[in-house]
Design a protein around this motif. Structure first.
Motif, short mmCIF file in Angstrom:
data_model
loop_
_atom_site.label_atom_id
_atom_site.label_comp_id
_atom_site.label_asym_id
_atom_site.label_seq_id
_atom_site.Cartn_x
_atom_site.Cartn_y
_atom_site.Cartn_z
N SER A 1 -0.19 -31.42 23.63
CA SER A 1 -0.20 -30.02 23.18
C SER A 1 1.10 -29.70 22.47
O SER A 1 2.11 -30.39 22.64
CB SER A 1 -0.38 -29.07 24.36
OG SER A 1 0.79 -29.05 25.16
N LYS A 2 1.06 -28.64 21.67
CA LYS A 2 2.27 -28.19 20.98
C LYS A 2 3.35 -27.78 21.97
O LYS A 2 4.54 -28.06 21.79
CB LYS A 2 1.94 -27.01 20.06
CG LYS A 2 3.12 -26.48 19.26
CD LYS A 2 2.71 -25.31 18.38
CE LYS A 2 3.89 -24.84 17.52
NZ LYS A 2 5.04 -24.41 18.34
N GLU A 3 2.93 -27.12 23.06
CA GLU A 3 3.87 -26.70 24.10
C GLU A 3 4.63 -27.90 24.67
O GLU A 3 5.85 -27.87 24.83
CB GLU A 3 3.11 -25.99 25.21
CG GLU A 3 3.97 -25.60 26.41
CD GLU A 3 3.14 -25.13 27.60
OE1 GLU A 3 3.72 -24.53 28.50
OE2 GLU A 3 1.91 -25.39 27.62
N LYS A 4 3.91 -28.99 24.93
CA LYS A 4 4.53 -30.17 25.50
C LYS A 4 5.44 -30.87 24.50
O LYS A 4 6.50 -31.39 24.86
CB LYS A 4 3.46 -31.12 26.04
CG LYS A 4 2.71 -30.57 27.24
CD LYS A 4 1.61 -31.52 27.70
CE LYS A 4 0.85 -30.96 28.89
NZ LYS A 4 -0.24 -31.85 29.35
N LYS B 1 -3.35 -35.60 19.91
CA LYS B 1 -4.66 -35.01 19.61
C LYS B 1 -4.77 -34.57 18.15
O LYS B 1 -5.87 -34.38 17.63
CB LYS B 1 -4.92 -33.82 20.53
CG LYS B 1 -5.07 -34.20 22.00
CD LYS B 1 -5.31 -32.98 22.86
CE LYS B 1 -5.44 -33.36 24.33
NZ LYS B 1 -5.63 -32.16 25.21
N GLU B 2 -3.63 -34.41 17.49
CA GLU B 2 -3.63 -33.98 16.09
C GLU B 2 -3.56 -35.16 15.12
O GLU B 2 -3.55 -34.95 13.91
CB GLU B 2 -2.45 -33.05 15.84
CG GLU B 2 -2.52 -31.73 16.61
CD GLU B 2 -1.30 -30.85 16.37
OE1 GLU B 2 -0.31 -31.36 15.79
OE2 GLU B 2 -1.34 -29.67 16.77
N ASN C 1 1.94 -34.67 18.94
CA ASN C 1 0.72 -34.37 19.68
C ASN C 1 -0.34 -35.37 19.25
O ASN C 1 -0.84 -35.33 18.13
CB ASN C 1 0.28 -32.94 19.37
CG ASN C 1 -0.98 -32.54 20.11
OD1 ASN C 1 -1.63 -33.35 20.77
ND2 ASN C 1 -1.33 -31.26 20.00
N ARG D 1 -3.94 -30.55 31.85
CA ARG D 1 -3.57 -29.13 31.88
C ARG D 1 -2.18 -28.89 32.43
O ARG D 1 -1.57 -27.87 32.17
CB ARG D 1 -4.59 -28.34 32.72
CG ARG D 1 -5.99 -28.29 32.11
CD ARG D 1 -6.79 -27.12 32.67
NE ARG D 1 -6.89 -27.15 34.11
CZ ARG D 1 -7.96 -27.56 34.79
NH1 ARG D 1 -9.01 -28.02 34.14
NH2 ARG D 1 -7.99 -27.53 36.11
#
Length: 689
Positions: free
Chosen positions: A192-195, A212-213, A210, A336
């Motif tokens: 995630s962007k947050e991570k 996933k991107e 990330n 999560r």
């Protein structure tokens, strides 16, 4: 101890059934009618504890499924609470090392109270000036796993380039900071962007992405590591590990800590790029932290000082109460959590210090270049053209390292053969003329030459002068040349054998395998080989002195076959085949076994390699898989020559050659090599002088 204690309710987390696929909250239930007596029986050697914090860790997913066969782990039982790491307070003890009111961390039940019958797995907590929850993370199993895995398994050096997958988790966030202590360049992947922001701005990583991107993980890694990766601390596996292997630098190290992408799959994603592990001489090593626990106290001293000085950051994701455990565990496998996932049980709380301000470290750089290996078409006679008869035909290319030189693109250090040029390989030759001071007319040499009648060799550093001619000259293409020295260096340097160990050799009748078996017998090992015909099985047992052998073509199940010959497991595998054979070997290795990757002949002619699926076993058995190339060891060739020549002259070693006559026989001989037609070392005689 004899008095009966108070009986109280004991909430427990129970797994309903073995899980396939992703776990769901409904796979667990909270048992509320269990009771426990808060006093141990008089003769107990156990410890009764009140659990304060419980740790949700990725390895627990493995215990939620049915584990078949020998393993260091056992599946969770439907009649008992699940177990994991936790922090607890001792209420009663029958063990001399623990007393009432001690604080401890280690394996405990996911319940309010636990009776721990194996207290040797507990560590007493002496330092309470840091959050107690840290002993489920940075000061417990995950923190020490990060430290031991990075420093012991990866053996980092200043300036190296480090990649960490699942980098924001309990282990990954610390590996990155340990790598920064060493002055390494560090990049992590997260979901995630947050991570990603946390990795760069809180943990001091040089960069992060990330996953996933990213449409192509190979391309992503090349973007962040244009010069290649020295160290991979692997927590994900599958497609991520396959991309990492492509981007490793020569002699890189991969520490297998976890394979979280694989835990919820019915069938694992195979790792396909094992050929690259050979050419890049990679070391892939699984590890389990409890092997390193004797060094825990040293680790504690080091890391506590960094925590107290505010030089290390640790992020926790804390949930409250026993009832939150199913949701927290499921969230862990769905990504999560942010940081270390743990449960705080609202039963007991200590006064703790407040949070600290933390610092980051500066980057360092290294240099290297990587490239991608691509699939080749199968080798046939038609691919090899006589250039005098067919000057306009597309030249076909066969192999020095399997079919690697036929690939349209090759790994660095392995040069592709060029169209319309003679193929090259190892040979024995006579010098007709020389402009090099080390070679003169009339000298006999062995090394890389053209597959032609005459060659001009411009890289004479690849040649060895032949001083001993009381043995067949053809031996310098085999037992006294590259294959023989590969067998010797691979077995003694890579495998590090010990007397009495159990050794398996695939493709055991070939130029290399037949010698590895005999070297292993020198060491007093038990040796079994696999081959592709009855004739070759008889040769292994009756000519080369193997203890046993089998024809893999007659075996319906290679796993079953290996269990028949190695009921106690394999210590050393000298691997020449790969694919299904390697997958079966991994299942049958003993703990801390060694696999030397010499070749993968079953894979060379496939458009798409067969993936190696049993990587989880590599972790649990703490296996070391190492690719090697013989020319790294050539400085020791003269010592090898002295040893083996004496064995040849004394008749203490056997070597079988399969000799074809004339340069016209090369296409047929090469094709026969990949179809398994040769018996022993395949040699072509060009001229008999």
């Amino acid at each position: 101890m004899g008095e009966r204690g108070l009986e109280v309710r004991n909430k427990q987390v129970i797994l309903k059934n073995y899980i396939t696929g992703y776990p769901k909250e409904s796979d667990f239930y909270i048992k509320t009618d269990a009771t426990i007596t808060l006093k141990l029986p008089q003769d107990s050697n156990g410890v009764l504890v009140k659990n304060l914090y419980l740790s949700c860790d990725p390895y627990m997913r493995h215990l939620m499924q049915e584990i078949k066969g020998p393993s260091v782990f056992s599946s969770y039982s439907a009649s008992s609470p699940i177990t994991g790491h936790g922090v607890a307070k001792v209420l009663d003890s029958g063990h001399p090392e623990f007393k009432k009111s001690d604080l401890v961390w280690g394996i405990t039940g996911f319940e309010e109270y636990s009776i721990i019958t194996t207290p040797d797995s507990l560590f007493k907590i002496e330092h309470t000036d840091v959050p107690l929850s840290y002993y489920t993370g940075i000061l417990g199993m995950p923190g020490f796993a990060a430290y031991a895995g990075f420093f012991e398994v990866c053996a980092p050096k200043k300036g190296e380039r480090v990649f960490i997958s699942a980098a924001s988790g309990a282990v990954g966030q610390l590996v990155g900071q340990y790598a920064k202590w060493m002055g390494c360049y560090v990049v992590g992947s997260a979901g995630s962007k947050e991570k990603v922001d946390m990795l760069k701005n809180k943990f001091g990583f040089d960069d992060a992405f990330n996953y996933k991107e990213e449409l192509d993980l190979d391309v992503a890694l090349k973007r962040y590591f244009p010069e290649g990766i020295d160290i991979d601390f692997e927590n994900v596996g599958g497609k991520m590990l396959d991309a990492v292997i492509l981007n490793m630098r020569n002699h890189g190290r991969i520490a297998l800590c976890g394979l979280i992408s694989q835990y919820n799959l019915d069938k694992p994603q195979g790792v396909n790029n094992f050929m690259v592990a050979i050419y890049k001489r990679l070391r892939i090593q699984g590890f389990l932290i409890f092997d390193n626990y004797p060094g825990y106290s040293k680790y504690l001293d080091v890391v506590l000082s960094y925590i107290r000085d505010g030089k290390i950051v640790y992020v926790e994701d804390i949930a409250e109460g026993i009832e939150s455990i199913p949701k927290a565990l499921v969230g862990l496998f769905e990504g999560r959590n942010v940081g270390k996932q743990k449960l705080h049980l609202e039963i007991f709380r200590e006064k703790l210090l407040g949070r600290m301000a933390f610092l980051g470290l500066s980057p360092a750089n290294g240099k290297y270049l990587t490239a991608l290996i691509t699939a080749s078409e199968a080798l046939t006679n038609a691919d090899m053209i006589d250039l005098e008869e067919e000057p306009d035909a597309r030249a076909a290319l066969a192999t020095w390292f399997g079919t690697s030189r036929m690939h349209k693109m090759c790994v660095i250090d392995i040069l592709c053969w060029a169209n319309m040029q003679p193929i090259t390989g190892y040979g024995v030759a006579k010098v007709l003329d020389s402009g090099h001071p080390e070679f003169k007319k009339g000298d006999l040499v062995w090394g890389i030459t053209g597959f032609e009648e005459y060659s001009i060799i411009t890289t004479v550093e690849s040649l060895f002068k032949i001083e001993h001619t009381d043995v067949p000259l053809s031996y310098y293409t085999g037992i006294l040349g590259m294959p023989g020295f590969a067998a010797y260096a691979g077995f003694f340097e890579v495998c590090a054998p010990k007397k009495g160990e159990r050794v398996f050799i695939s493709a055991a009748s070939g130029a290399v395998g037949q010698l590895v078996g005999q070297f292993a017998k020198w060491m007093g090992c038990y040796v079994v080989g696999s081959v592709g015909s009855k004739e070759k099985v008889d040769m292994l047992k009756n000519k080369f002195g193997f203890d046993d052998a089998f024809n893999y073509k007659e075996e319906l199940d290679l796993d079953v076959a290996l269990k028949r010959y190695f009921p106690e497991g394999i210590d050393i595998n000298f691997e020449n085949v790969g694919g299904k054979m390697l997958d079966a070997v991994i299942l049958n290795m003993k703990n801390n076994g060694r696999i030397a990757l010499c070749g993968l002949i079953s894979q060379y002619n496939l458009d798409k390699p067969e993936g190696v699926n049993n990587f989880t076993v590599v972790i649990y058995k703490r296996l070391r898989i190492q690719g090697f190339i013989v020319f790294d060891y050539y400085p020791g060739y003269s010592k090898y020559l002295d040893v083996v020549l004496s064995y040849i002259r004394d008749g203490k070693i056997v070597y079988v050659e399969d000799i074809a006559e004339g340069i016209e026989s090369i296409p047929k001989a090469l094709v026969g090599l990949f179809e398994g037609r040769n018996v022993g070392k395949q040699v072509v005689v060009v001229a008999r002088e």
